[in-house]
Design a protein around this motif. Structure first.
Motif, mmCIF file in Angstrom:
data_model
loop_
_atom_site.group_PDB
_atom_site.id
_atom_site.type_symbol
_atom_site.label_atom_id
_atom_site.label_comp_id
_atom_site.label_asym_id
_atom_site.label_seq_id
_atom_site.Cartn_x
_atom_site.Cartn_y
_atom_site.Cartn_z
ATOM 1 N N GLY A 181 -1.382 -6.902 -3.768
ATOM 2 C CA GLY A 181 -0.196 -6.274 -4.354
ATOM 3 C C GLY A 181 1.104 -6.986 -4.011
ATOM 4 O O GLY A 181 2.176 -6.388 -4.042
ATOM 5 N N LYS B 191 8.426 -3.731 -4.200
ATOM 6 C CA LYS B 191 7.178 -3.279 -3.563
ATOM 7 C C LYS B 191 6.834 -4.228 -2.406
ATOM 8 O O LYS B 191 6.953 -3.853 -1.242
ATOM 9 C CB LYS B 191 6.091 -3.293 -4.634
ATOM 10 C CG LYS B 191 4.788 -2.739 -4.236
ATOM 11 C CD LYS B 191 3.886 -2.700 -5.465
ATOM 12 C CE LYS B 191 2.526 -2.208 -5.108
ATOM 13 N NZ LYS B 191 1.717 -1.971 -6.298
ATOM 14 N N SER C 211 1.569 0.692 -9.733
ATOM 15 C CA SER C 211 0.480 -0.270 -9.605
ATOM 16 C C SER C 211 0.938 -1.718 -9.773
ATOM 17 O O SER C 211 0.346 -2.631 -9.219
ATOM 18 C CB SER C 211 -0.607 0.059 -10.622
ATOM 19 O OG SER C 211 -0.030 0.101 -11.908
ATOM 20 N N GLU D 172 4.586 -8.207 -12.559
ATOM 21 C CA GLU D 172 3.247 -8.803 -12.429
ATOM 22 C C GLU D 172 3.127 -10.155 -13.141
ATOM 23 O O GLU D 172 2.568 -11.108 -12.610
ATOM 24 C CB GLU D 172 2.249 -7.799 -13.020
ATOM 25 C CG GLU D 172 0.833 -8.143 -12.828
ATOM 26 C CD GLU D 172 0.108 -7.103 -11.980
ATOM 27 O OE1 GLU D 172 0.685 -6.054 -11.632
ATOM 28 O OE2 GLU D 172 -1.048 -7.386 -11.647
ATOM 29 N N GLN E 187 0.834 -1.215 0.000
ATOM 30 C CA GLN E 187 0.000 0.000 0.000
ATOM 31 C C GLN E 187 0.864 1.258 0.000
ATOM 32 O O GLN E 187 0.505 2.273 -0.576
ATOM 33 C CB GLN E 187 -0.927 0.015 1.222
ATOM 34 C CG GLN E 187 -2.104 -0.939 1.075
ATOM 35 C CD GLN E 187 -2.677 -1.374 2.429
ATOM 36 O OE1 GLN E 187 -2.267 -0.880 3.480
ATOM 37 N NE2 GLN E 187 -3.608 -2.314 2.403
#
Ligand code: NDP
Length: 250
Positions: free
Chosen positions: A198, A149, A143, A234, A138
């Motif tokens: 995420g 991340k 994205s 991703e 977060q």
């Protein structure tokens, strides 16, 4: 390692072998993490790790027995305290055991112990550290999923690949192979469950290196793994890869 920028990382089994190699390589990065949590089950006995931690205040040694839910819970609380309000970017489930036995001589206790450490441990770790991983996701801009991340990296083995079981009949490690095949499935399940939060999840074969399970060839493998991690996005979540980034058949 220009592509990997983690503020915080936790490595399990960080007192020796590949785990210690990860800690050493994180320290050598151009932008080392602000927090390197080094999980180990007997912090007092670990001279090399203690030495490193005395020179590098960003290393925090965390008592952690991955087959004990209470120890995992306490470790998550401790890591959370250190991080203050921020999350954990990278969880490397590296701790593992290997018990050599022929299939004929395999026993319940070794099967169970190996499965508990190599498979259940990473699952409990994922559960316990989920809030901190979510927080990191977060708090990171952008994205797409990435190891900078929020990510869970399960250190697997090509020995867990059913499809590439070459020459393995010579290796008397049934319990280990079963536990790593199950860890691969766990990695896939985690990738499906945690994508919406995420968090990227992969199973990674570190290559062959003579640790306690020769340190001389450890550095290129750890470097290779960090390079692979820096390149993941991703599309890679749920993958089973080796230290060179090659996809391993399940
Ligand atoms: P080592 O045997 O050298 O080190 C294993 C590490 O795991 C040690 O720090 C050990 O702690 C820790 N550990 C074991 N059980 C537990 C537990 N229950 N709780 C917490 N920590 C635990 O192994 P490697 O460095 O060689 O292997 C690291 C990972 O890489 C493993 O998952 C292994 O399966 C995988 N791998 C290794 C390969 C190789 O060639 N070396 C090849 C393929 C995969 P302690 O010192 O307390 O025992």
């Amino acid at each position: 390692m220009a592509g990997l920028h983690v503020r915080s990382v936790l490595v399990t089994g960080a007192n020796r072998g590949i785990g210690l190699g990860f800690v050493q390589h994180f320290l050598r990065m151009p932008n080392p993490p602000q927090w390197i949590f080094a999980g180990c089950r007997d912090p007092k006995g670990q001279r090399e790790l203690q030495n490193l931690a005395s020179k590098h205040p960003n290393i925090i040694i965390i008592p952690l027995e991955v087959s004990d839910p209470a120890s995992i819970k306490a470790a998550a609380a401790k890591v959370g305290e250190h991080l203050g309000g921020s999350g954990l970017n990278l969880l490397i489930n590296n701790a593992g055991i290997l018990k050599a036995k022929s299939l004929d001589n395999e026993v319940l206790q070794d099967m169970t112990e190996t499965y508990t450490t190599n498979t259940v441990g990473p699952m409990l770790m994922g559960q316990a550290f989920l809030p901190l991983l979510k927080k990191a996701a977060q708090g990171s801009p952008g994205s797409g999923l990435s190891c900078s991340k929020a990510a869970i990296v399960n250190i697997s083995s090509i020995g867990g690949s059913i499809a590439s079981a070459f020459g393995w009949e010579l290796m008397q490690v049934t319990s280990y192979r079963c536990s790593k095949a199950a860890l691969n499935m766990l990695s896939k399940c985690q990738s499906l469950a945690y994508k919406e939060h995420g968090i990227l999840c992969v199973a990674l074969h570190p290559g062959w290196v003579q640790t306690d399970m020769g340190i001389p060839c450890l550095a290129p493998l750890v470097q290779g793994m960090l390079k692979v991690l820096s390149s993941l996005s991703e599309k890679d979540t749920g993958a089973y890869l080796d230290w060179e980034g090659n996809v391993i058949p399940w």
